[in-house]
Design a protein around this motif. Structure first.
Motif, PDB file in Angstrom:
ATOM      1  N   LEU A 172     -23.667  20.018   2.375  1.00 37.45           N
ATOM      2  CA  LEU A 172     -23.367  19.910   0.945  1.00 37.45           C
ATOM      3  C   LEU A 172     -23.654  18.505   0.428  1.00 37.45           C
ATOM      4  O   LEU A 172     -23.289  17.523   1.066  1.00 37.45           O
ATOM      5  N   LEU A 173     -24.288  18.430  -0.731  1.00 45.39           N
ATOM      6  CA  LEU A 173     -24.653  17.129  -1.294  1.00 45.39           C
ATOM      7  C   LEU A 173     -23.768  16.731  -2.471  1.00 45.39           C
ATOM      8  O   LEU A 173     -23.934  15.664  -3.046  1.00 45.39           O
ATOM      9  N   ASN A 174     -22.838  17.606  -2.849  1.00 48.70           N
ATOM     10  CA  ASN A 174     -22.036  17.322  -4.047  1.00 48.70           C
ATOM     11  C   ASN A 174     -20.531  17.380  -3.813  1.00 48.70           C
ATOM     12  O   ASN A 174     -19.786  17.687  -4.724  1.00 48.70           O
ATOM     13  N   GLY A 175     -20.114  17.069  -2.617  1.00 50.05           N
ATOM     14  CA  GLY A 175     -18.684  17.028  -2.359  1.00 50.05           C
ATOM     15  C   GLY A 175     -18.251  18.080  -1.361  1.00 50.05           C
ATOM     16  O   GLY A 175     -19.029  18.965  -0.996  1.00 50.05           O
ATOM     17  N   PRO A 176     -16.979  17.970  -0.916  1.00 50.31           N
ATOM     18  CA  PRO A 176     -16.496  18.835   0.162  1.00 50.31           C
ATOM     19  C   PRO A 176     -16.272  20.271  -0.290  1.00 50.31           C
ATOM     20  O   PRO A 176     -15.911  20.520  -1.431  1.00 50.31           O
ATOM     21  N   CYS A 177     -16.461  21.214   0.635  1.00 53.92           N
ATOM     22  CA  CYS A 177     -16.143  22.607   0.336  1.00 53.92           C
ATOM     23  C   CYS A 177     -14.629  22.766   0.343  1.00 53.92           C
ATOM     24  O   CYS A 177     -13.893  21.837   0.661  1.00 53.92           O
TER      25      CYS A 177
ATOM     26  N   TRP B 102     -17.450  14.723   4.089  1.00 58.93           N
ATOM     27  CA  TRP B 102     -17.195  14.332   2.699  1.00 58.93           C
ATOM     28  C   TRP B 102     -15.923  13.514   2.543  1.00 58.93           C
ATOM     29  O   TRP B 102     -15.854  12.647   1.673  1.00 58.93           O
ATOM     30  N   GLN B 103     -14.933  13.775   3.389  1.00 61.30           N
ATOM     31  CA  GLN B 103     -13.748  12.902   3.367  1.00 61.30           C
ATOM     32  C   GLN B 103     -14.184  11.480   3.750  1.00 61.30           C
ATOM     33  O   GLN B 103     -13.781  10.509   3.119  1.00 61.30           O
TER      34      GLN B 103
ATOM     35  N   ILE C 242     -16.186   9.928   0.774  1.00 56.51           N
ATOM     36  CA  ILE C 242     -15.317   9.563  -0.356  1.00 56.51           C
ATOM     37  C   ILE C 242     -14.497   8.321  -0.012  1.00 56.51           C
ATOM     38  O   ILE C 242     -14.417   7.370  -0.808  1.00 56.51           O
TER      39      ILE C 242
ATOM     40  N   LEU D 182     -20.236   9.091  -7.150  1.00 52.30           N
ATOM     41  CA  LEU D 182     -20.238  10.446  -6.576  1.00 52.30           C
ATOM     42  C   LEU D 182     -19.998  11.515  -7.632  1.00 52.30           C
ATOM     43  O   LEU D 182     -19.921  12.689  -7.326  1.00 52.30           O
TER      44      LEU D 182
END
Lengths: 303, 222
Positions: B156-161, B179-180, B183, B195
Protein backbone atom coordinates in the motif's frame (compact mmCIF):
# COMPACT_ATOMS: atom_id res chain seq x y z
CA UNK A 1 -29.28 5.39 -11.66
CA UNK A 2 -28.36 3.82 -8.34
CA UNK A 3 -31.37 3.39 -6.04
CA UNK A 4 -28.96 3.52 -3.14
CA UNK A 5 -27.74 6.96 -4.27
CA UNK A 6 -31.29 8.26 -4.62
CA UNK A 7 -32.14 7.14 -1.06
CA UNK A 8 -29.11 9.02 0.25
CA UNK A 9 -29.91 12.04 -1.92
CA UNK A 10 -33.42 12.15 -0.44
CA UNK A 11 -31.81 12.38 2.99
CA UNK A 12 -33.29 9.07 4.18
CA UNK A 13 -31.26 6.90 6.58
CA UNK A 14 -29.93 4.23 4.20
CA UNK A 15 -29.76 0.51 4.86
CA UNK A 16 -27.43 -1.84 3.03
CA UNK A 17 -26.73 -5.51 3.64
CA UNK A 18 -24.21 -8.05 2.45
CA UNK A 19 -24.53 -11.10 0.23
CA UNK A 20 -21.66 -13.56 0.01
CA UNK A 21 -21.65 -15.52 -3.29
CA UNK A 22 -21.59 -19.32 -3.01
CA UNK A 23 -18.57 -21.60 -3.26
CA UNK A 24 -20.04 -23.03 -6.42
CA UNK A 25 -21.79 -22.22 -9.67
CA UNK A 26 -25.34 -22.46 -8.29
CA UNK A 27 -27.36 -19.30 -9.01
CA UNK A 28 -30.20 -20.40 -6.71
CA UNK A 29 -28.17 -19.51 -3.62
CA UNK A 30 -28.13 -15.89 -4.80
CA UNK A 31 -31.83 -16.00 -5.72
CA UNK A 32 -32.73 -17.18 -2.20
CA UNK A 33 -30.64 -14.48 -0.58
CA UNK A 34 -32.26 -11.94 -2.91
CA UNK A 35 -35.73 -13.04 -1.74
CA UNK A 36 -34.71 -12.60 1.90
CA UNK A 37 -33.36 -9.10 1.32
CA UNK A 38 -35.88 -7.70 -1.14
CA UNK A 39 -37.78 -4.74 0.26
CA UNK A 40 -35.74 -4.80 3.47
CA UNK A 41 -32.65 -2.91 2.31
CA UNK A 42 -31.77 -0.23 -0.26
CA UNK A 43 -28.75 -1.98 -1.72
CA UNK A 44 -26.77 -5.18 -1.30
CA UNK A 45 -22.98 -5.47 -1.20
CA UNK A 46 -21.67 -8.49 -3.03
CA UNK A 47 -18.36 -9.59 -1.60
CA UNK A 48 -15.36 -10.27 -3.84
CA UNK A 49 -13.78 -13.58 -2.82
CA UNK A 50 -13.86 -12.45 0.80
CA UNK A 51 -11.16 -13.75 3.15
CA UNK A 52 -9.39 -14.77 -0.07
CA UNK A 53 -11.61 -17.83 -0.49
CA UNK A 54 -12.63 -18.69 -4.07
CA UNK A 55 -16.32 -18.04 -4.69
CA UNK A 56 -18.62 -17.14 -7.56
CA UNK A 57 -17.47 -13.82 -9.03
CA UNK A 58 -18.87 -10.70 -7.46
CA UNK A 59 -19.86 -9.26 -10.84
CA UNK A 60 -21.84 -12.38 -11.82
CA UNK A 61 -23.64 -12.45 -8.47
CA UNK A 62 -24.41 -8.71 -8.82
CA UNK A 63 -26.11 -9.35 -12.17
CA UNK A 64 -28.18 -12.18 -10.61
CA UNK A 65 -29.27 -9.86 -7.78
CA UNK A 66 -30.14 -7.10 -10.20
CA UNK A 67 -32.37 -9.49 -12.17
CA UNK A 68 -34.26 -10.05 -8.91
CA UNK A 69 -34.88 -6.32 -8.60
CA UNK A 70 -32.20 -5.48 -6.04
CA UNK A 71 -29.63 -2.70 -6.29
CA UNK A 72 -26.24 -4.42 -6.01
CA UNK A 73 -23.00 -2.86 -4.80
CA UNK A 74 -20.09 -4.52 -6.58
CA UNK A 75 -17.21 -5.06 -4.17
CA UNK A 76 -13.95 -5.12 -6.09
CA UNK A 77 -10.58 -5.85 -4.48
CA UNK A 78 -7.14 -4.93 -5.81
CA UNK A 79 -5.66 -8.18 -4.50
CA UNK A 80 -6.51 -10.24 -7.59
CA UNK A 81 -6.50 -7.82 -10.53
CA UNK A 82 -4.06 -5.34 -11.96
CA UNK A 83 -5.08 -1.90 -13.23
CA UNK A 84 -5.95 -3.25 -16.67
CA UNK A 85 -8.40 -5.83 -15.30
CA UNK A 86 -9.87 -3.47 -12.70
CA UNK A 87 -10.67 -0.75 -15.22
CA UNK A 88 -12.06 -3.32 -17.63
CA UNK A 89 -14.34 -4.74 -14.92
CA UNK A 90 -15.65 -1.27 -14.07
CA UNK A 91 -16.65 -0.76 -17.70
CA UNK A 92 -18.24 -4.20 -17.83
CA UNK A 93 -20.13 -3.69 -14.58
CA UNK A 94 -21.54 -0.37 -15.78
CA UNK A 95 -22.56 -1.92 -19.11
CA UNK A 96 -24.43 -4.63 -17.19
CA UNK A 97 -26.30 -1.99 -15.20
CA UNK A 98 -24.36 -2.24 -11.94
CA UNK A 99 -24.50 1.25 -10.48
CA UNK A 100 -22.48 0.98 -7.25
CA UNK A 101 -18.84 0.01 -6.80
CA UNK A 102 -17.02 -0.46 -3.49
CA UNK A 103 -13.26 -0.22 -3.98
CA UNK A 104 -11.29 -2.34 -1.53
CA UNK A 105 -7.78 -3.66 -0.90
CA UNK A 106 -9.04 -7.15 -0.04
CA UNK A 107 -8.01 -9.67 2.57
CA UNK A 108 -4.47 -10.92 2.09
CA UNK A 109 -4.22 -14.14 0.07
CA UNK A 110 -2.54 -15.94 2.99
CA UNK A 111 -5.87 -15.99 4.88
CA UNK A 112 -7.80 -17.97 2.29
CA UNK A 113 -7.83 -21.31 0.53
CA UNK A 114 -5.27 -20.31 -2.13
CA UNK A 115 -2.31 -19.25 0.02
CA UNK A 116 0.07 -19.97 -2.87
CA UNK A 117 -1.57 -17.32 -5.07
CA UNK A 118 0.30 -14.23 -6.24
CA UNK A 119 -1.08 -11.12 -4.55
CA UNK A 120 -1.41 -8.43 -7.21
CA UNK A 121 -1.93 -5.14 -5.31
CA UNK A 122 -0.98 -3.12 -8.41
CA UNK A 123 -3.18 -0.23 -7.24
CA UNK A 124 -4.14 0.41 -3.63
CA UNK A 125 -7.75 1.05 -2.67
CA UNK A 126 -7.33 4.84 -2.63
CA UNK A 127 -5.73 4.92 -6.07
CA UNK A 128 -8.51 2.61 -7.27
CA UNK A 129 -11.19 5.05 -6.05
CA UNK A 130 -9.41 7.84 -7.90
CA UNK A 131 -9.16 5.79 -11.09
CA UNK A 132 -12.91 5.01 -11.06
CA UNK A 133 -13.78 8.63 -10.29
CA UNK A 134 -11.73 9.83 -13.28
CA UNK A 135 -13.27 7.19 -15.52
CA UNK A 136 -16.72 8.42 -14.55
CA UNK A 137 -16.18 12.18 -14.34
CA UNK A 138 -13.48 12.74 -16.95
CA UNK A 139 -14.33 9.80 -19.17
CA UNK A 140 -10.70 8.73 -19.18
CA UNK A 141 -8.67 5.76 -18.02
CA UNK A 142 -5.39 5.93 -16.14
CA UNK A 143 -2.93 7.70 -18.41
CA UNK A 144 -5.62 9.90 -19.96
CA UNK A 145 -6.93 7.87 -22.90
CA UNK A 146 -10.59 8.68 -23.57
CA UNK A 147 -13.44 6.22 -23.12
CA UNK A 148 -16.14 5.89 -25.78
CA UNK A 149 -18.62 6.06 -22.89
CA UNK A 150 -17.93 6.78 -19.24
CA UNK A 151 -19.18 4.32 -16.61
CA UNK A 152 -22.16 5.44 -14.55
CA UNK A 153 -21.33 4.36 -11.03
CA UNK A 154 -21.71 5.52 -7.44
CA UNK A 155 -18.30 5.10 -5.81
CA UNK A 156 -17.66 3.72 -2.36
CA UNK A 157 -14.75 2.88 -0.11
CA UNK A 158 -14.30 1.26 3.28
CA UNK A 159 -12.97 2.74 6.50
CA UNK A 160 -11.85 1.12 9.71
CA UNK A 161 -12.05 3.56 12.65
CA UNK A 162 -10.61 0.82 14.87
CA UNK A 163 -7.27 0.18 13.15
CA UNK A 164 -4.01 1.84 14.19
CA UNK A 165 -2.56 4.40 14.21
CA UNK A 166 -5.74 6.26 15.16
CA UNK A 167 -4.54 9.69 13.99
CA UNK A 168 -3.88 8.31 10.52
CA UNK A 169 -7.37 6.78 10.22
CA UNK A 170 -8.75 10.24 9.48
CA UNK A 171 -5.99 10.88 6.94
CA UNK A 172 -7.04 7.67 5.17
CA UNK A 173 -10.67 8.79 5.19
CA UNK A 174 -9.73 12.24 3.91
CA UNK A 175 -7.67 10.69 1.11
CA UNK A 176 -10.59 8.47 0.08
CA UNK A 177 -12.89 11.48 -0.02
CA UNK A 178 -10.33 13.50 -2.00
CA UNK A 179 -9.93 10.55 -4.38
CA UNK A 180 -13.66 10.73 -5.12
CA UNK A 181 -15.52 8.37 -2.79
CA UNK A 182 -19.25 9.14 -2.67
CA UNK A 183 -19.96 6.79 0.21
CA UNK A 184 -18.08 5.02 2.98
CA UNK A 185 -18.99 1.78 4.72
CA UNK A 186 -17.16 1.18 7.98
CA UNK A 187 -15.80 -1.89 9.70
CA UNK A 188 -18.19 -3.50 12.25
CA UNK A 189 -18.88 -1.13 15.12
CA UNK A 190 -18.99 -2.51 18.66
CA UNK A 191 -16.95 0.24 20.33
CA UNK A 192 -19.36 3.15 19.87
CA UNK A 193 -17.27 5.48 21.98
CA UNK A 194 -14.29 5.16 19.64
CA UNK A 195 -16.52 5.35 16.57
CA UNK A 196 -18.07 8.59 17.85
CA UNK A 197 -14.61 10.06 18.44
CA UNK A 198 -13.69 9.16 14.87
CA UNK A 199 -16.91 10.71 13.56
CA UNK A 200 -16.27 13.90 15.56
CA UNK A 201 -12.87 14.17 13.91
CA UNK A 202 -14.45 13.52 10.50
CA UNK A 203 -16.96 16.33 11.12
CA UNK A 204 -14.18 18.67 12.24
CA UNK A 205 -12.38 18.09 8.96
CA UNK A 206 -15.61 18.73 7.07
CA UNK A 207 -15.57 15.22 5.64
CA UNK A 208 -19.16 14.36 6.60
CA UNK A 209 -20.31 17.15 4.27
CA UNK A 210 -18.55 15.53 1.36
CA UNK A 211 -19.25 11.83 1.78
CA UNK A 212 -22.09 9.60 2.98
CA UNK A 213 -20.86 7.52 5.91
CA UNK A 214 -22.67 4.26 6.67
CA UNK A 215 -21.84 2.60 9.99
CA UNK A 216 -21.10 -1.11 9.73
CA UNK A 217 -22.76 -3.57 12.11
CA UNK A 218 -22.58 -7.34 12.52
CA UNK A 219 -25.04 -9.10 14.83
CA UNK A 220 -23.24 -11.51 17.16
CA UNK A 221 -24.63 -15.05 17.11
CA UNK A 222 -22.90 -16.22 20.27
CA UNK A 223 -20.42 -15.28 22.99
CA UNK A 224 -17.92 -17.51 21.20
CA UNK A 225 -18.24 -15.44 18.03
CA UNK A 226 -17.70 -12.23 20.02
CA UNK A 227 -14.52 -13.61 21.56
CA UNK A 228 -13.29 -14.93 18.23
CA UNK A 229 -13.73 -11.54 16.59
CA UNK A 230 -11.99 -9.77 19.43
CA UNK A 231 -9.01 -12.11 19.47
CA UNK A 232 -8.58 -13.30 15.92
CA UNK A 233 -9.72 -10.56 13.59
CA UNK A 234 -7.10 -7.81 13.31
CA UNK A 235 -8.59 -4.34 13.44
CA UNK A 236 -11.83 -5.51 15.12
CA UNK A 237 -12.60 -3.78 18.41
CA UNK A 238 -15.05 -5.71 20.60
CA UNK A 239 -15.12 -4.09 24.07
CA UNK A 240 -15.19 -6.27 27.19
CA UNK A 241 -18.65 -4.91 28.05
CA UNK A 242 -20.08 -6.58 24.92
CA UNK A 243 -18.30 -9.86 25.69
CA UNK A 244 -19.67 -9.80 29.27
CA UNK A 245 -23.17 -9.13 28.02
CA UNK A 246 -23.03 -12.02 25.57
CA UNK A 247 -21.45 -14.29 28.19
CA UNK A 248 -24.14 -13.32 30.68
CA UNK A 249 -26.94 -14.55 28.42
CA UNK A 250 -27.83 -18.28 28.55
CA UNK A 251 -26.56 -20.18 25.50
CA UNK A 252 -30.09 -20.50 24.08
CA UNK A 253 -30.72 -16.76 24.07
CA UNK A 254 -27.25 -15.52 23.07
CA UNK A 255 -28.34 -15.00 19.47
CA UNK A 256 -31.26 -12.89 20.70
CA UNK A 257 -28.87 -10.91 22.92
CA UNK A 258 -26.66 -10.35 19.88
CA UNK A 259 -29.62 -9.04 17.90
CA UNK A 260 -30.59 -6.72 20.77
CA UNK A 261 -27.05 -5.30 20.89
CA UNK A 262 -27.18 -4.79 17.13
CA UNK A 263 -30.57 -3.02 17.24
CA UNK A 264 -29.31 -0.74 20.04
CA UNK A 265 -26.16 0.00 18.03
CA UNK A 266 -28.20 0.94 14.95
CA UNK A 267 -30.43 3.18 17.04
CA UNK A 268 -27.44 4.92 18.53
CA UNK A 269 -25.81 5.29 15.11
CA UNK A 270 -28.93 7.11 13.90
CA UNK A 271 -28.24 9.76 16.51
CA UNK A 272 -24.61 10.34 15.48
CA UNK A 273 -24.33 13.47 13.37
CA UNK A 274 -22.97 12.72 9.91
CA UNK A 275 -23.96 9.03 9.87
CA UNK A 276 -26.16 8.59 6.81
CA UNK A 277 -27.04 4.95 7.12
CA UNK A 278 -26.17 1.51 8.34
CA UNK A 279 -24.44 -1.38 6.60
CA UNK A 280 -25.50 -4.75 8.02
CA UNK A 281 -22.99 -7.55 7.62
CA UNK A 282 -24.94 -10.54 8.92
CA UNK A 283 -22.34 -13.23 8.39
CA UNK A 284 -24.17 -16.42 7.32
CA UNK A 285 -27.29 -14.94 8.86
CA UNK A 286 -28.97 -13.20 5.92
CA UNK A 287 -32.37 -14.54 7.02
CA UNK A 288 -32.17 -12.32 10.09
CA UNK A 289 -31.57 -9.04 8.21
CA UNK A 290 -35.27 -8.35 7.59
CA UNK A 291 -36.16 -8.77 11.26
CA UNK A 292 -33.20 -6.68 12.34
CA UNK A 293 -34.18 -3.83 10.03
CA UNK A 294 -37.77 -4.02 11.26
CA UNK A 295 -36.80 -4.04 14.93
CA UNK A 296 -34.51 -1.06 14.34
CA UNK A 297 -37.57 0.80 13.04
CA UNK A 298 -36.18 1.15 9.52
CA UNK A 299 -39.12 -0.33 7.58
CA UNK A 300 -40.64 0.35 5.16
CA UNK A 301 -37.76 1.35 2.92
CA UNK A 302 -38.25 4.43 0.74
CA UNK A 303 -39.10 3.91 -2.92
CA UNK B 1 22.94 -7.85 -0.26
CA UNK B 2 21.38 -10.96 -1.79
CA UNK B 3 20.13 -13.37 0.85
CA UNK B 4 19.62 -17.09 0.42
CA UNK B 5 18.90 -20.24 2.38
CA UNK B 6 20.04 -23.78 1.77
CA UNK B 7 17.47 -26.07 0.18
CA UNK B 8 16.23 -29.12 2.10
CA UNK B 9 18.85 -31.87 1.92
CA UNK B 10 16.40 -34.36 0.39
CA UNK B 11 15.73 -32.02 -2.53
CA UNK B 12 19.47 -31.56 -3.13
CA UNK B 13 20.12 -35.30 -2.95
CA UNK B 14 17.34 -36.04 -5.40
CA UNK B 15 18.78 -33.59 -7.92
CA UNK B 16 22.38 -34.88 -7.66
CA UNK B 17 21.40 -38.55 -7.66
CA UNK B 18 22.13 -39.21 -11.38
CA UNK B 19 25.71 -37.88 -11.16
CA UNK B 20 28.98 -39.56 -10.18
CA UNK B 21 31.49 -36.70 -10.09
CA UNK B 22 30.17 -33.56 -8.44
CA UNK B 23 31.86 -30.26 -7.69
CA UNK B 24 30.20 -28.45 -4.78
CA UNK B 25 30.78 -24.80 -5.55
CA UNK B 26 30.56 -22.08 -2.90
CA UNK B 27 30.52 -18.32 -3.29
CA UNK B 28 32.41 -15.95 -1.03
CA UNK B 29 30.17 -12.91 -1.43
CA UNK B 30 26.59 -12.22 -0.34
CA UNK B 31 25.66 -15.83 0.40
CA UNK B 32 28.77 -16.17 2.58
CA UNK B 33 27.70 -13.05 4.48
CA UNK B 34 24.29 -14.60 5.20
CA UNK B 35 25.87 -17.96 6.12
CA UNK B 36 24.20 -19.93 3.34
CA UNK B 37 26.82 -20.58 0.66
CA UNK B 38 30.27 -19.46 1.82
CA UNK B 39 33.38 -21.61 2.22
CA UNK B 40 32.22 -22.97 5.57
CA UNK B 41 28.72 -23.95 4.44
CA UNK B 42 30.11 -25.40 1.20
CA UNK B 43 32.51 -27.62 3.13
CA UNK B 44 29.74 -28.76 5.45
CA UNK B 45 27.34 -29.58 2.65
CA UNK B 46 30.02 -31.50 0.73
CA UNK B 47 30.84 -33.55 3.86
CA UNK B 48 27.21 -34.38 4.49
CA UNK B 49 26.71 -35.46 0.88
CA UNK B 50 29.89 -37.59 0.95
CA UNK B 51 28.76 -39.26 4.15
CA UNK B 52 25.28 -39.91 2.80
CA UNK B 53 26.71 -41.45 -0.38
CA UNK B 54 29.05 -43.64 1.67
CA UNK B 55 26.22 -44.87 3.88
CA UNK B 56 24.30 -45.88 0.80
CA UNK B 57 27.36 -47.63 -0.53
CA UNK B 58 27.49 -45.45 -3.63
CA UNK B 59 30.74 -44.55 -5.36
CA UNK B 60 30.52 -40.81 -5.88
CA UNK B 61 33.28 -38.25 -6.14
CA UNK B 62 32.31 -35.10 -4.28
CA UNK B 63 34.82 -32.24 -4.13
CA UNK B 64 34.39 -28.68 -3.02
CA UNK B 65 35.66 -25.28 -4.06
CA UNK B 66 34.64 -21.73 -3.22
CA UNK B 67 34.95 -18.87 -5.69
CA UNK B 68 35.22 -15.28 -4.55
CA UNK B 69 32.14 -14.51 -6.69
CA UNK B 70 30.11 -16.82 -8.86
CA UNK B 71 28.26 -13.97 -10.56
CA UNK B 72 31.41 -12.47 -12.14
CA UNK B 73 32.96 -14.24 -15.13
CA UNK B 74 36.53 -13.21 -14.16
CA UNK B 75 36.24 -15.47 -11.12
CA UNK B 76 34.25 -18.25 -12.78
CA UNK B 77 36.95 -18.88 -15.41
CA UNK B 78 39.24 -20.00 -12.61
CA UNK B 79 37.36 -23.31 -12.90
CA UNK B 80 38.61 -23.83 -16.48
CA UNK B 81 41.40 -26.19 -15.43
CA UNK B 82 39.37 -28.48 -13.19
CA UNK B 83 35.90 -28.53 -14.69
CA UNK B 84 36.61 -31.52 -16.95
CA UNK B 85 36.87 -33.76 -13.86
CA UNK B 86 33.16 -33.39 -13.08
CA UNK B 87 29.83 -34.38 -14.56
CA UNK B 88 27.75 -31.96 -12.46
CA UNK B 89 28.09 -28.71 -10.51
CA UNK B 90 26.21 -28.13 -7.28
CA UNK B 91 26.23 -24.38 -6.77
CA UNK B 92 25.77 -22.57 -3.47
CA UNK B 93 25.59 -19.26 -5.30
CA UNK B 94 22.52 -17.09 -5.59
CA UNK B 95 20.34 -17.45 -8.69
CA UNK B 96 22.58 -14.99 -10.56
CA UNK B 97 25.69 -16.97 -9.60
CA UNK B 98 24.18 -20.28 -10.66
CA UNK B 99 23.31 -18.84 -14.08
CA UNK B 100 26.66 -17.12 -14.58
CA UNK B 101 28.52 -20.37 -13.90
CA UNK B 102 26.06 -22.27 -16.10
CA UNK B 103 26.69 -19.83 -18.96
CA UNK B 104 30.47 -20.40 -18.74
CA UNK B 105 30.15 -24.21 -18.79
CA UNK B 106 26.99 -24.98 -20.77
CA UNK B 107 28.00 -28.62 -21.32
CA UNK B 108 27.75 -29.47 -17.60
CA UNK B 109 24.47 -29.61 -15.67
CA UNK B 110 24.37 -27.08 -12.81
CA UNK B 111 22.20 -27.69 -9.75
CA UNK B 112 21.16 -24.98 -7.27
CA UNK B 113 21.74 -25.84 -3.62
CA UNK B 114 20.19 -22.62 -2.33
CA UNK B 115 16.87 -20.84 -2.58
CA UNK B 116 17.64 -17.21 -3.32
CA UNK B 117 15.44 -15.04 -1.12
CA UNK B 118 15.66 -11.26 -1.27
CA UNK B 119 17.63 -8.02 -1.21
CA UNK B 120 18.14 -7.79 2.49
CA UNK B 121 19.48 -5.91 5.43
CA UNK B 122 21.44 -7.74 8.15
CA UNK B 123 19.39 -6.45 11.06
CA UNK B 124 21.12 -8.48 13.71
CA UNK B 125 23.25 -11.57 13.95
CA UNK B 126 21.20 -14.29 12.30
CA UNK B 127 18.41 -11.92 11.25
CA UNK B 128 17.92 -10.67 7.69
CA UNK B 129 15.04 -8.51 6.51
CA UNK B 130 13.53 -8.00 3.06
CA UNK B 131 13.62 -4.25 2.67
CA UNK B 132 13.95 -3.67 -1.07
CA UNK B 133 12.16 -5.04 -4.13
CA UNK B 134 14.67 -3.64 -6.59
CA UNK B 135 11.82 -1.87 -8.40
CA UNK B 136 14.08 0.42 -10.45
CA UNK B 137 12.38 3.63 -9.31
CA UNK B 138 13.28 4.44 -5.70
CA UNK B 139 10.70 6.48 -3.78
CA UNK B 140 12.14 6.04 -0.30
CA UNK B 141 12.43 9.81 0.16
CA UNK B 142 8.63 10.11 0.24
CA UNK B 143 8.20 7.47 2.91
CA UNK B 144 10.73 8.43 5.55
CA UNK B 145 13.28 6.00 4.18
CA UNK B 146 11.05 2.93 4.72
CA UNK B 147 9.77 1.14 1.62
CA UNK B 148 6.03 0.37 1.67
CA UNK B 149 6.31 -1.77 -1.46
CA UNK B 150 8.81 -4.13 0.09
CA UNK B 151 7.66 -3.96 3.68
CA UNK B 152 3.85 -3.65 3.58
CA UNK B 153 2.24 -7.03 2.85
CA UNK B 154 -0.24 -5.35 0.50
CA UNK B 155 2.26 -2.89 -1.05
CA UNK B 156 0.00 0.00 0.00
CA UNK B 157 1.27 3.45 -0.94
CA UNK B 158 -1.33 5.56 0.87
CA UNK B 159 -1.32 4.42 4.46
CA UNK B 160 -2.02 1.34 6.57
CA UNK B 161 -4.87 -1.07 5.91
CA UNK B 162 -7.49 -1.67 8.58
CA UNK B 163 -5.55 -4.61 9.96
CA UNK B 164 -2.70 -2.57 11.45
CA UNK B 165 -2.98 -3.08 15.20
CA UNK B 166 -0.46 -2.11 17.86
CA UNK B 167 2.20 -1.58 15.21
CA UNK B 168 1.92 -5.13 13.87
CA UNK B 169 0.96 -6.50 10.45
CA UNK B 170 -2.27 -8.48 10.36
CA UNK B 171 -0.87 -11.26 8.26
CA UNK B 172 2.06 -11.94 10.58
CA UNK B 173 2.18 -10.47 14.09
CA UNK B 174 5.93 -11.18 14.09
CA UNK B 175 6.53 -8.39 11.61
CA UNK B 176 5.97 -4.68 12.10
CA UNK B 177 3.37 -2.76 10.12
CA UNK B 178 5.48 -0.87 7.59
CA UNK B 179 3.03 2.03 7.68
CA UNK B 180 3.28 2.39 11.45
CA UNK B 181 7.06 2.64 10.95
CA UNK B 182 6.67 5.18 8.13
CA UNK B 183 4.23 7.36 10.07
CA UNK B 184 6.40 7.30 13.22
CA UNK B 185 9.53 8.15 11.23
CA UNK B 186 7.96 10.94 9.20
CA UNK B 187 6.32 12.40 12.33
CA UNK B 188 9.69 12.36 14.05
CA UNK B 189 11.09 14.36 11.15
CA UNK B 190 8.18 16.79 11.39
CA UNK B 191 6.66 16.19 7.98
CA UNK B 192 3.37 14.44 8.68
CA UNK B 193 1.49 16.48 6.07
CA UNK B 194 3.80 14.93 3.46
CA UNK B 195 1.78 11.74 3.87
CA UNK B 196 -1.60 13.43 3.39
CA UNK B 197 -1.49 13.73 -0.39
CA UNK B 198 -2.57 10.85 -2.62
CA UNK B 199 0.47 8.96 -3.82
CA UNK B 200 -0.06 7.93 -7.47
CA UNK B 201 0.05 4.35 -8.77
CA UNK B 202 3.48 2.80 -9.03
CA UNK B 203 5.20 2.87 -12.42
CA UNK B 204 6.03 -0.80 -12.86
CA UNK B 205 7.45 -0.21 -16.35
CA UNK B 206 10.72 0.68 -14.60
CA UNK B 207 10.86 -2.92 -13.42
CA UNK B 208 9.23 -4.87 -16.22
CA UNK B 209 8.66 -2.47 -19.12
CA UNK B 210 11.40 -3.77 -21.40
CA UNK B 211 11.55 -7.35 -20.20
CA UNK B 212 14.45 -8.52 -18.03
CA UNK B 213 16.53 -5.48 -17.13
CA UNK B 214 20.07 -4.68 -18.20
CA UNK B 215 22.39 -1.94 -17.05
CA UNK B 216 24.72 -0.70 -19.76
CA UNK B 217 27.57 1.60 -18.73
CA UNK B 218 29.83 2.38 -21.65
CA UNK B 219 32.34 4.13 -19.40
CA UNK B 220 32.85 0.81 -17.59
CA UNK B 221 33.27 -1.30 -20.71
CA UNK B 222 36.59 -2.39 -22.15
Amino acid sequence: MSRFKSVLDQGAFAVTAECGPPKGADPDVIMKKAELLKGKVDAVNVTDNQTAVVRMSSLAACVLLKRQGLDPILQAVVRDRNRIALQSDILGASALGIRNILCLSGDHQSFGNQPQALGVFDLDSIQFVQVVQRMRDQGAILGGERLSRAPDVFIGAAANPFGDPFNFRLVRLAKKVAAGADFIQTQCIYNLERFERWMAMARERGLTEKVHILGGVTPLKSAGMAKYMKKKVAGMDVPDGIIRRMDGAPAKTQAEEGLKICVETIQRLREVRGVKGVHIMAIDWEDMVGELVERAGLLPRPN
Amino acid sequence: MITAEQKPLDEIREMIAPYKRILVLGCGSCVAECAAGGEKETGMLASILRMAAKMEGREVLINEKTLERQCVKDFVILLDDIIQDYDALLSLGCGAGVQAVGDCFPEIPIIPALNTEFLGETKDQGLWLENCLGCGDCKLYHFGGICPLARCSKHLLNGPCGGSVGGKCEINPEIPCAWQLIIDRVEQQGGFERLEGIFPPKDWSKKQGLGPRRIIREDQQR
